[in-house]
Design a protein around this motif. Sequence first.
Motif, PDB file in Angstrom:
ATOM      1  N   VAL A  34       0.831  -1.199   0.000  1.00 24.20           N
ATOM      2  CA  VAL A  34       0.000   0.000   0.000  1.00 24.20           C
ATOM      3  C   VAL A  34       0.869   1.255   0.000  1.00 24.20           C
ATOM      4  CG1 VAL A  34      -1.873   1.205   1.203  1.00 24.20           C
ATOM      5  CG2 VAL A  34      -1.614  -1.279   1.473  1.00 24.20           C
ATOM      6  N   GLU A  35       0.578   2.167  -0.891  1.00 24.64           N
ATOM      7  CA  GLU A  35       1.166   3.504  -0.833  1.00 24.64           C
ATOM      8  C   GLU A  35       0.045   4.510  -0.611  1.00 24.64           C
ATOM      9  OE1 GLU A  35       5.169   3.367  -3.590  1.00 24.64           O
ATOM     10  OE2 GLU A  35       3.373   4.290  -4.408  1.00 24.64           O
ATOM     11  N   ALA A  36       0.232   5.377   0.377  1.00 24.33           N
ATOM     12  CA  ALA A  36      -0.716   6.475   0.583  1.00 24.33           C
ATOM     13  C   ALA A  36      -0.003   7.771   0.250  1.00 24.33           C
ATOM     14  CB  ALA A  36      -1.191   6.509   2.028  1.00 24.33           C
ATOM     15  N   THR A  37      -0.622   8.565  -0.620  1.00 19.46           N
ATOM     16  CA  THR A  37      -0.027   9.835  -1.028  1.00 19.46           C
ATOM     17  C   THR A  37      -0.905  10.980  -0.547  1.00 19.46           C
ATOM     18  OG1 THR A  37       1.022   8.842  -2.950  1.00 19.46           O
ATOM     19  CG2 THR A  37       0.674  11.222  -3.036  1.00 19.46           C
ATOM     20  N   PHE A  38      -0.273  11.906   0.130  1.00 17.40           N
ATOM     21  CA  PHE A  38      -0.946  13.096   0.645  1.00 17.40           C
ATOM     22  C   PHE A  38      -0.398  14.298  -0.122  1.00 17.40           C
ATOM     23  CE2 PHE A  38      -0.371   9.917   3.934  1.00 17.40           C
ATOM     24  CZ  PHE A  38      -1.680   9.727   4.377  1.00 17.40           C
ATOM     25  N   LEU A  63      -5.227   0.808   7.946  1.00 18.18           N
ATOM     26  CA  LEU A  63      -5.031  -0.586   7.535  1.00 18.18           C
ATOM     27  C   LEU A  63      -5.398  -1.588   8.629  1.00 18.18           C
ATOM     28  CD1 LEU A  63      -1.595  -0.315   5.680  1.00 18.18           C
ATOM     29  CD2 LEU A  63      -3.883  -0.402   4.663  1.00 18.18           C
ATOM     30  N   THR A  64      -5.530  -1.120   9.867  1.00 19.36           N
ATOM     31  CA  THR A  64      -5.737  -2.039  10.988  1.00 19.36           C
ATOM     32  C   THR A  64      -6.862  -3.043  10.747  1.00 19.36           C
ATOM     33  OG1 THR A  64      -4.723  -0.547  12.570  1.00 19.36           O
ATOM     34  CG2 THR A  64      -6.291  -2.160  13.462  1.00 19.36           C
ATOM     35  N   PRO A  65      -8.026  -2.618  10.251  1.00 20.19           N
ATOM     36  CA  PRO A  65      -9.094  -3.621  10.071  1.00 20.19           C
ATOM     37  C   PRO A  65      -8.781  -4.684   9.021  1.00 20.19           C
ATOM     38  CG  PRO A  65      -9.932  -1.362   9.808  1.00 20.19           C
ATOM     39  CD  PRO A  65      -8.447  -1.272   9.860  1.00 20.19           C
ATOM     40  N   LEU A  66      -7.749  -4.453   8.227  1.00 21.41           N
ATOM     41  CA  LEU A  66      -7.444  -5.376   7.128  1.00 21.41           C
ATOM     42  C   LEU A  66      -6.319  -6.352   7.460  1.00 21.41           C
ATOM     43  CD1 LEU A  66      -7.509  -2.832   4.155  1.00 21.41           C
ATOM     44  CD2 LEU A  66      -9.355  -4.334   4.916  1.00 21.41           C
ATOM     45  N   ARG A  67      -5.604  -6.116   8.532  1.00 24.27           N
ATOM     46  CA  ARG A  67      -4.421  -6.949   8.810  1.00 24.27           C
ATOM     47  C   ARG A  67      -4.832  -8.387   9.126  1.00 24.27           C
ATOM     48  NH1 ARG A  67      -0.172  -3.684   8.569  1.00 24.27           N
ATOM     49  NH2 ARG A  67      -0.333  -1.540   9.305  1.00 24.27           N
ATOM     50  N   TYR A  68      -4.249  -9.321   8.375  1.00 20.64           N
ATOM     51  CA  TYR A  68      -4.526 -10.754   8.558  1.00 20.64           C
ATOM     52  C   TYR A  68      -6.028 -11.028   8.553  1.00 20.64           C
ATOM     53  CZ  TYR A  68       0.373 -10.849   9.812  1.00 20.64           C
ATOM     54  OH  TYR A  68       1.728 -10.717   9.797  1.00 20.64           O
ATOM     55  N   ALA A  69      -6.740 -10.346   7.669  1.00 26.28           N
ATOM     56  CA  ALA A  69      -8.200 -10.461   7.643  1.00 26.28           C
ATOM     57  C   ALA A  69      -8.669 -11.336   6.491  1.00 26.28           C
ATOM     58  CB  ALA A  69      -8.820  -9.074   7.519  1.00 26.28           C
ATOM     59  N   THR A  86     -11.883  -1.881  -4.751  1.00 28.14           N
ATOM     60  CA  THR A  86     -12.760  -1.610  -3.610  1.00 28.14           C
ATOM     61  C   THR A  86     -11.952  -1.412  -2.338  1.00 28.14           C
ATOM     62  OG1 THR A  86     -14.474  -2.962  -4.652  1.00 28.14           O
ATOM     63  CG2 THR A  86     -14.716  -2.523  -2.301  1.00 28.14           C
ATOM     64  N   VAL A  87     -10.921  -2.240  -2.183  1.00 25.54           N
ATOM     65  CA  VAL A  87     -10.085  -2.126  -0.985  1.00 25.54           C
ATOM     66  C   VAL A  87      -9.317  -0.805  -1.005  1.00 25.54           C
ATOM     67  CG1 VAL A  87      -8.194  -3.172   0.319  1.00 25.54           C
ATOM     68  CG2 VAL A  87      -9.916  -4.642  -0.755  1.00 25.54           C
ATOM     69  N   ALA A  88      -8.852  -0.389  -2.175  1.00 24.16           N
ATOM     70  CA  ALA A  88      -8.142   0.895  -2.270  1.00 24.16           C
ATOM     71  C   ALA A  88      -9.063   2.040  -1.834  1.00 24.16           C
ATOM     72  CB  ALA A  88      -7.652   1.126  -3.700  1.00 24.16           C
ATOM     73  N   GLN A  89     -10.303   1.999  -2.314  1.00 22.28           N
ATOM     74  CA  GLN A  89     -11.246   3.054  -1.938  1.00 22.28           C
ATOM     75  C   GLN A  89     -11.545   3.010  -0.433  1.00 22.28           C
ATOM     76  OE1 GLN A  89     -14.996   2.978  -4.070  1.00 22.28           O
ATOM     77  NE2 GLN A  89     -15.411   5.127  -3.549  1.00 22.28           N
ATOM     78  N   TYR A  90     -11.662   1.809   0.097  1.00 26.01           N
ATOM     79  CA  TYR A  90     -11.930   1.641   1.535  1.00 26.01           C
ATOM     80  C   TYR A  90     -10.820   2.296   2.364  1.00 26.01           C
ATOM     81  CZ  TYR A  90     -12.351  -0.958   5.968  1.00 26.01           C
ATOM     82  OH  TYR A  90     -12.456  -1.311   7.286  1.00 26.01           O
ATOM     83  N   ILE A  91      -9.567   2.016   1.993  1.00 28.15           N
ATOM     84  CA  ILE A  91      -8.433   2.583   2.740  1.00 28.15           C
ATOM     85  C   ILE A  91      -8.420   4.106   2.595  1.00 28.15           C
ATOM     86  CG2 ILE A  91      -5.910   2.678   2.873  1.00 28.15           C
ATOM     87  CD1 ILE A  91      -5.950  -0.268   1.770  1.00 28.15           C
ATOM     88  N   ALA A  92      -8.628   4.566   1.369  1.00 25.51           N
ATOM     89  CA  ALA A  92      -8.592   6.014   1.127  1.00 25.51           C
ATOM     90  C   ALA A  92      -9.708   6.722   1.885  1.00 25.51           C
ATOM     91  CB  ALA A  92      -8.695   6.286  -0.372  1.00 25.51           C
ATOM     92  N   ILE A 107      -5.733  13.057  -1.183  1.00 18.88           N
ATOM     93  CA  ILE A 107      -5.417  11.677  -0.766  1.00 18.88           C
ATOM     94  C   ILE A 107      -5.515  10.742  -1.967  1.00 18.88           C
ATOM     95  CG2 ILE A 107      -6.193   9.738   0.673  1.00 18.88           C
ATOM     96  CD1 ILE A 107      -7.422  11.914   2.551  1.00 18.88           C
ATOM     97  N   ARG A 108      -4.466   9.938  -2.123  1.00 17.21           N
ATOM     98  CA  ARG A 108      -4.499   8.885  -3.155  1.00 17.21           C
ATOM     99  C   ARG A 108      -3.945   7.606  -2.542  1.00 17.21           C
ATOM    100  NH1 ARG A 108      -0.600  10.084  -7.497  1.00 17.21           N
ATOM    101  NH2 ARG A 108       0.699   8.490  -6.529  1.00 17.21           N
ATOM    102  N   VAL A 109      -4.498   6.469  -2.927  1.00 14.19           N
ATOM    103  CA  VAL A 109      -4.010   5.175  -2.437  1.00 14.19           C
ATOM    104  C   VAL A 109      -3.659   4.295  -3.628  1.00 14.19           C
ATOM    105  CG1 VAL A 109      -4.694   3.038  -1.272  1.00 14.19           C
ATOM    106  CG2 VAL A 109      -5.222   5.252  -0.240  1.00 14.19           C
TER     107      VAL A 109
END
Lengths: 127, 127, 127, 127, 127, 127
Positions: A34-38, A63-69, A86-92, A107-109
């Motif tokens: 994952v890369e998050a750009t601000f 990312l916490t809700p996604l770790r080892y999920a 969908t996951v990218a949008q969720y994180i963003a 914000i971009r993911v």
Amino acid sequence: MFSLTVNDHVMIAHSLPNEFFGPAQAMHGATLAVEATFSRENLDEHAVVLDIGEAMSLLDAALTPLRYANLDEHPDFRGRLSTTETVAQYIADRLADSLSDRPHIGIRVDLQENPRASVTYTVPDRP
Amino acid sequence: MFSLTVNDHVMIAHSLPNEFFGPAQAMHGATLAVEATFSRENLDEHAVVLDIGEAMSLLDAALTPLRYANLDEHPDFRGRLSTTETVAQYIADRLADSLSDRPHIGIRVDLQENPRASVTYTVPDRP
Amino acid sequence: MFSLTVNDHVMIAHSLPNEFFGPAQAMHGATLAVEATFSRENLDEHAVVLDIGEAMSLLDAALTPLRYANLDEHPDFRGRLSTTETVAQYIADRLADSLSDRPHIGIRVDLQENPRASVTYTVPDRP
Amino acid sequence: MFSLTVNDHVMIAHSLPNEFFGPAQAMHGATLAVEATFSRENLDEHAVVLDIGEAMSLLDAALTPLRYANLDEHPDFRGRLSTTETVAQYIADRLADSLSDRPHIGIRVDLQENPRASVTYTVPDRP
Amino acid sequence: MFSLTVNDHVMIAHSLPNEFFGPAQAMHGATLAVEATFSRENLDEHAVVLDIGEAMSLLDAALTPLRYANLDEHPDFRGRLSTTETVAQYIADRLADSLSDRPHIGIRVDLQENPRASVTYTVPDRP
Amino acid sequence: MFSLTVNDHVMIAHSLPNEFFGPAQAMHGATLAVEATFSRENLDEHAVVLDIGEAMSLLDAALTPLRYANLDEHPDFRGRLSTTETVAQYIADRLADSLSDRPHIGIRVDLQENPRASVTYTVPDRP
């Protein structure tokens, strides 16, 4: 225009139960790099886009809700296809929530799901 | 805004017969590491930008004329300098042709020609 | 000494049901970026370690049982912890089987499981 | 739209003397992996954005004051926090100066300061 | 033979006060991207070389004295040239100390000091 | 054991005129990303394997005959298949020649010919 990018990763399991996805209909998994750009027009009073430590903490929290999920059993993905997009949008969206008091920060993911494919989601301008 | 990027590569020979190019006037070659990026405002009904398999097939088809090719003898580059920029546009235009029925999908091609230099071409908005 | 390395990837789901693994006890997944390295003292009559196309085919065949697989339900991992180390050995052993007629070729498998961690397994010298 | 990206690096020492920066207040250093991206609407008469050799020379010249430099003692950073963002802008402004006769060429600088964080600065449109 | 590699980084300042080092005699700095590789003949009872979390903790502890450090003033480098080779050995020796109860685990440290150069140090077999 | 690795690249054209090579029989080309690794038991009096600048100069000199070259017309490859393996050995042998006065330094050359394949050649111990 300035931007800051920090990275992290999560390791998730999921299936994509629609014949459109061929062999990916089966339960499988992915390491999502994952890369998050601000981004923002001008730097803050400390001459940065955002403190790197804060940026990494924001990403870690997103990312916490996604770790080892297992996304097939994850309440936030109930009734939705958990595609990488969908996951990218969720994180963003989670990053946008945590920066709701700073709407001038874009914000971009980016999610690299394997060495051959990645996806990007850019949050629309926030009011 | 969402985007999907997939990658592939081709290995080509060519010369750049203009003194502007110095030692690259000689017959030499390059591994072109290719990234194709597809972008759109909203996801499709399967929650993706494009099926990854289809994206890879489109890129593979766009690259077919270039695989193990000598661009100096290639009909599509007759009378043109086969710079990396020109090759990027060539690949992107082929992708645009194959997506002519989906003009809402944006197209960008990145070519890494060596570890120190890369070029990008973005197809203009299509009607 | 010469070696040839080719790469590919698989996307698997699994759990590691032992408290030793902390949060990785849960069902999750991984993109395993795989490198297979073939080595030998001298080149063959075509001045290569192995034909690249053959090397990629061998690796593809070795990876086939793992593509989009849930290792928790995979017969080859029944009763075993499917750690990255175990998967590396599994792939390498399959490569060794397919090269059983060429024991002079050494085999090593590298698996990058995430951007922070990778494992390697080297097949012992074969008789 | 076309772009060309070339890369180089510098190794600098500096401190960030403001408690905002936590442990980075101490004298430390960084390898800054630098990418300079030049962009323009149309290619020049040689079918390139810019000669790669010229692009690398421009970047090399822009980086010269930073090579093996202690930014705490550098006249160009006197009284300023030498954050990665500030350094990116400094390099980009030097590139813009050297391309002052070609304002149609856009300029962006990316600095990777470590494997987890990078920054970008894009020069505003030039008159 | 199995191995596990984990990575991290440190950002240090130093000078190399010997004319042999040319411009690197000046106070400058580096981001050292660090890989630590642990190897052993057979896996442990959990089918791993070492727990990844433990490996990362060991590496983190080995790097602690170097984080945001000025090696010119560091007691552990007094009277020594803090070349990348020396730093690699320093980190590896700290890892060896923390694994003194497990001498069957081999240790190697790779340091990438910039995109063009890296060094490696392998700890000799331990009794 | 210490090692130092530096990198560079060359862009060559060639054909592989033997049906064994399938489509690579045609005139094509490659960017060869080159890594040269120098290794020795102990560091020299400046606490390095080799001066990085010298290592880069040695590699540059070894690569000079290959820059922008058509190996089909290159006198050093007359009557030989210019496979990546052969080119790796060629570069390594040139490095060994230039280090003939320092036989205690081991030499290895890695060539990445494309994102999916690379080869390595290690020079045997020198007397």
